[in-house]
Design a protein around this motif. Structure first.
Motif, PDB file in Angstrom:
ATOM      1  N   GLY A 195     -17.333  65.223  -2.236  1.00  0.00           N
ATOM      2  CA  GLY A 195     -16.960  64.269  -3.280  1.00  0.00           C
ATOM      3  C   GLY A 195     -15.921  64.785  -4.249  1.00  0.00           C
ATOM      4  N   GLY A 200     -25.557  58.026  -6.307  1.00  0.00           N
ATOM      5  CA  GLY A 200     -24.516  58.881  -6.876  1.00  0.00           C
ATOM      6  C   GLY A 200     -23.672  58.178  -7.914  1.00  0.00           C
ATOM      7  N   THR A 201     -22.674  58.880  -8.378  1.00  0.00           N
ATOM      8  CA  THR A 201     -21.735  58.292  -9.330  1.00  0.00           C
ATOM      9  C   THR A 201     -20.417  58.072  -8.627  1.00  0.00           C
ATOM     10  OG1 THR A 201     -22.206  60.438 -10.334  1.00  0.00           O
ATOM     11  CG2 THR A 201     -21.657  58.634 -11.821  1.00  0.00           C
ATOM     12  N   LYS A 202     -19.794  56.938  -8.962  1.00  0.00           N
ATOM     13  CA  LYS A 202     -18.463  56.696  -8.433  1.00  0.00           C
ATOM     14  C   LYS A 202     -17.505  57.551  -9.252  1.00  0.00           C
ATOM     15  CE  LYS A 202     -16.969  52.328  -7.225  1.00  0.00           C
ATOM     16  NZ  LYS A 202     -16.245  51.060  -7.487  1.00  0.00           N
ATOM     17  N   VAL A 203     -16.804  58.460  -8.587  1.00  0.00           N
ATOM     18  CA  VAL A 203     -15.923  59.359  -9.336  1.00  0.00           C
ATOM     19  C   VAL A 203     -14.454  59.015  -9.148  1.00  0.00           C
ATOM     20  CG1 VAL A 203     -17.496  61.320  -9.468  1.00  0.00           C
ATOM     21  CG2 VAL A 203     -16.032  61.055  -7.449  1.00  0.00           C
ATOM     22  N   TYR A 204     -14.167  58.107  -8.249  1.00  0.00           N
ATOM     23  CA  TYR A 204     -12.761  57.704  -8.075  1.00  0.00           C
ATOM     24  C   TYR A 204     -12.717  56.301  -7.504  1.00  0.00           C
ATOM     25  CZ  TYR A 204      -7.752  58.193  -7.375  1.00  0.00           C
ATOM     26  OH  TYR A 204      -6.400  58.037  -7.476  1.00  0.00           O
ATOM     27  N   SER A 205     -11.920  55.444  -8.129  1.00  0.00           N
ATOM     28  CA  SER A 205     -11.709  54.122  -7.531  1.00  0.00           C
ATOM     29  C   SER A 205     -10.296  53.647  -7.823  1.00  0.00           C
ATOM     30  CB  SER A 205     -12.740  53.111  -8.033  1.00  0.00           C
ATOM     31  OG  SER A 205     -12.794  53.145  -9.431  1.00  0.00           O
ATOM     32  N   ALA A 256     -12.719  64.238  -4.281  1.00  0.00           N
ATOM     33  CA  ALA A 256     -11.706  63.206  -4.556  1.00  0.00           C
ATOM     34  C   ALA A 256     -10.265  63.637  -4.290  1.00  0.00           C
ATOM     35  CB  ALA A 256     -11.843  62.648  -5.979  1.00  0.00           C
ATOM     36  N   ALA A 289      -8.612  60.850  -2.217  1.00  0.00           N
ATOM     37  CA  ALA A 289      -8.302  59.639  -2.976  1.00  0.00           C
ATOM     38  C   ALA A 289      -7.142  59.878  -3.942  1.00  0.00           C
ATOM     39  CB  ALA A 289      -9.539  59.179  -3.739  1.00  0.00           C
ATOM     40  N   ILE A 334      -9.012  54.620  -1.312  1.00  0.00           N
ATOM     41  CA  ILE A 334     -10.242  55.406  -1.151  1.00  0.00           C
ATOM     42  C   ILE A 334     -11.072  55.406  -2.428  1.00  0.00           C
ATOM     43  CG2 ILE A 334     -11.200  57.666  -0.523  1.00  0.00           C
ATOM     44  CD1 ILE A 334      -8.683  58.298   1.005  1.00  0.00           C
ATOM     45  N   GLU A 335     -12.372  55.108  -2.268  1.00  0.00           N
ATOM     46  CA  GLU A 335     -13.340  55.258  -3.357  1.00  0.00           C
ATOM     47  C   GLU A 335     -14.183  56.480  -3.057  1.00  0.00           C
ATOM     48  OE1 GLU A 335     -15.772  51.795  -3.613  1.00  0.00           O
ATOM     49  OE2 GLU A 335     -14.373  50.759  -4.927  1.00  0.00           O
ATOM     50  N   VAL A 336     -14.525  57.224  -4.103  1.00  0.00           N
ATOM     51  CA  VAL A 336     -15.294  58.453  -3.887  1.00  0.00           C
ATOM     52  C   VAL A 336     -16.587  58.416  -4.708  1.00  0.00           C
ATOM     53  CG1 VAL A 336     -15.232  60.985  -3.976  1.00  0.00           C
ATOM     54  CG2 VAL A 336     -13.113  59.708  -3.599  1.00  0.00           C
ATOM     55  N   TYR A 337     -17.683  58.843  -4.082  1.00  0.00           N
ATOM     56  CA  TYR A 337     -18.984  58.938  -4.748  1.00  0.00           C
ATOM     57  C   TYR A 337     -19.488  60.371  -4.664  1.00  0.00           C
ATOM     58  CZ  TYR A 337     -18.973  53.864  -4.398  1.00  0.00           C
ATOM     59  OH  TYR A 337     -18.633  52.547  -4.503  1.00  0.00           O
ATOM     60  N   ARG A 338     -20.141  60.805  -5.721  1.00  0.00           N
ATOM     61  CA  ARG A 338     -20.639  62.185  -5.758  1.00  0.00           C
ATOM     62  C   ARG A 338     -22.076  62.199  -6.267  1.00  0.00           C
ATOM     63  NH1 ARG A 338     -17.231  65.302  -9.713  1.00  0.00           N
ATOM     64  NH2 ARG A 338     -15.515  64.835  -8.310  1.00  0.00           N
ATOM     65  N   LEU A 339     -22.859  63.102  -5.702  1.00  0.00           N
ATOM     66  CA  LEU A 339     -24.265  63.193  -6.090  1.00  0.00           C
ATOM     67  C   LEU A 339     -24.674  64.667  -6.102  1.00  0.00           C
ATOM     68  CD1 LEU A 339     -27.036  61.738  -6.541  1.00  0.00           C
ATOM     69  CD2 LEU A 339     -27.285  61.741  -4.059  1.00  0.00           C
ATOM     70  N   THR A 340     -25.322  65.082  -7.208  1.00  0.00           N
ATOM     71  CA  THR A 340     -25.814  66.468  -7.273  1.00  0.00           C
ATOM     72  C   THR A 340     -27.291  66.459  -6.939  1.00  0.00           C
ATOM     73  OG1 THR A 340     -24.201  66.849  -9.019  1.00  0.00           O
ATOM     74  CG2 THR A 340     -25.877  68.536  -8.705  1.00  0.00           C
TER      75      THR A 340
END
Ligand SMILES: Cc1ncc(C[n+]2csc(CCOP(=O)(O)OP(=O)(O)O)c2C)c(N)n1
Ligand code: SF4
Ligand code: SF4
Ligand code: SF4
Ligand SMILES: [Mg+2]
Lengths: 254, 76
Positions: free
Chosen positions: B55, A10-15, B57, B60, B68-74
């Protein structure tokens, strides 16, 4: 799909913002100051102003702001941040100069500095954390404390006949021709945090461009001073603080 | 139909257990650890319903301590 696979594909969307120092902040759990620190860090990074920014830290719970956001800072005496910001900005107009102040700092001891800096139209941004209380010193009444609100110095609630009215200072600043942008935001939901970030970005850009004084009030919680859980404090703020301090632009940026 | 899935990584040692991320999550993914605490004594936030994460966020975004780190995948 398990967590590792989502992270890998996936893509990191928040850090965590890069400009935030690695150390833990001293704020109470759930304090609004932390959220606003995050936004300030993100905005400075997105505008590419890491090496151009000078923050002026207040006296109040945010006194250690310079420990948490990795830009240049000057620590001002209580309430004097707008005066210090005036000097810094005039000495080096190429810098983006902002103050970060609580309601005790900006609207009590520093009222004169606040109003006169805005009236001179100093090219600075002012972030105003209005939590309706003196958080740092143990929850005493601030000028912004609501009528009926219990604090350490108004244990039966603020009485207007005795303590005067809550000071709604942001509309006063909006009246002054020296201000270019005056807005009131909050950071209690994801949507409000995103809006507040956009407002801070606009204000920082205006200060950099020499448009005059930009003021961002953030109606905030002090859950320790209010003696509530962080989530309850957010609800209480929505029900009570927003009535006295409604959100929105008081003077849109032209 | 494309499906969005997500996951979060909480910095447990930095977390202060304020519960704001738990309240902000629209999908009831998070909860504070019921018994466990971190080195500073806080009941840290954790995923209790990871399959529900999209995902978005929100958690976060409201976290005051940027834990908090957030990951998203379609998924196609
Ligand atoms: C000259 C001076 N007077 C008084 C104080 C005591 N004092 C420290 S912080 C503070 C008020 C802080 O309240 P606020 O600005 O609302 O910040 P918060 O902690 O709520 O974020 C006061 C009165 C001081 N440090 N210096
Ligand atoms: S006392 Fe209030 S303003 Fe200060 S850190 Fe705690 S919650 Fe935040
Ligand atoms: S990313 Fe969105 S869905 Fe996932 S835990 Fe955070 S708030 Fe909940
Ligand atoms: S919002 Fe942040 S500090 Fe608060 S419980 Fe969630 S992860 Fe922990
Ligand atoms: Mg205050």
């Amino acid at each position: 799909m398990n967590q590792d696979e989502i992270i890998k594909q996936g893509t990191k969307v928040y850090s965590r913002p890069r400009l935030m120092d690695d150390r833990n902040m001293h704020y109470c759990p759930g304090c609004s100051h932390g959220v606003v620190h995050k936004l300030v860090s993100e905005v400075i990074e997105e505008l590419g102003l890491e090496d151009k920014t000078i923050g002026i830290a207040p006296v109040g719970c945010a006194v250690f702001a310079y420990h948490y956001i990795d830009v240049d800072w000057v620590e001002a005496a209580h309430g004097r941040a707008p005066a210090v910001a005036t000097a810094v900005k005039r000495l080096d107009p190429s810098r983006m100069v902002f103050t970060y102040q609580g309601d005790g700092d900006l609207a009590a001891i520093g009222t004169a500095e606040t109003i006169h800096a805005a009236n001179r139209g100093e090219n600075i941004a002012m972030i105003f954390i209005n939590n309706g209380i003196y958080g740092m010193t143990g929850g005493q009444m601030a000028p912004t404390t609501l009528e009926g609100m219990k604090t350490a110095t108004t244990p039966y609630g603020r009485r207007v006949d005795l303590n005067g009215y809550p000071l709604n200072i942001t509309p006063l600043l909006a009246q002054l021709p020296g201000t270019c942008y005056v807005t009131r935001q909050s950071v209690h939901t994801a949507a409000s945090v995103r809006k507040c970030k956009a407002a801070i970005k606009k204000a920082f850009q205006a200060a950099l461009d020499g448009r005059g004084t930009a003021v961002i009030e953030v109606v905030s919680t002090c859950n320790s001073g209010w003696k509530m859980s962080p989530a309850k404090a957010n609800e209480w703020m929505e029900e009570n603080m927003f009535k006295a301090y409604p959100l929105g632009d008081l003077k849109p940026l032209e | 139909m494309a499906k969005v899935i997500g996951t979060v990584v909480v910095d447990r040692e930095r977390c202060k257990g304020c519960d704001l991320c738990v309240v902000a999550c629209p999908c009831d993914v998070l909860s504070l650890a019921a018994k466990d605490v971190n080195d500073r004594g806080y009941h840290y936030a954790m995923m209790v319903n990871p399959e529900a994460c999209i995902g978005c966020a929100a958690c976060a975004t409201v976290c005051p301590d940027a834990c908090i780190e957030v990951y998203r995948l379609t998924q196609k």
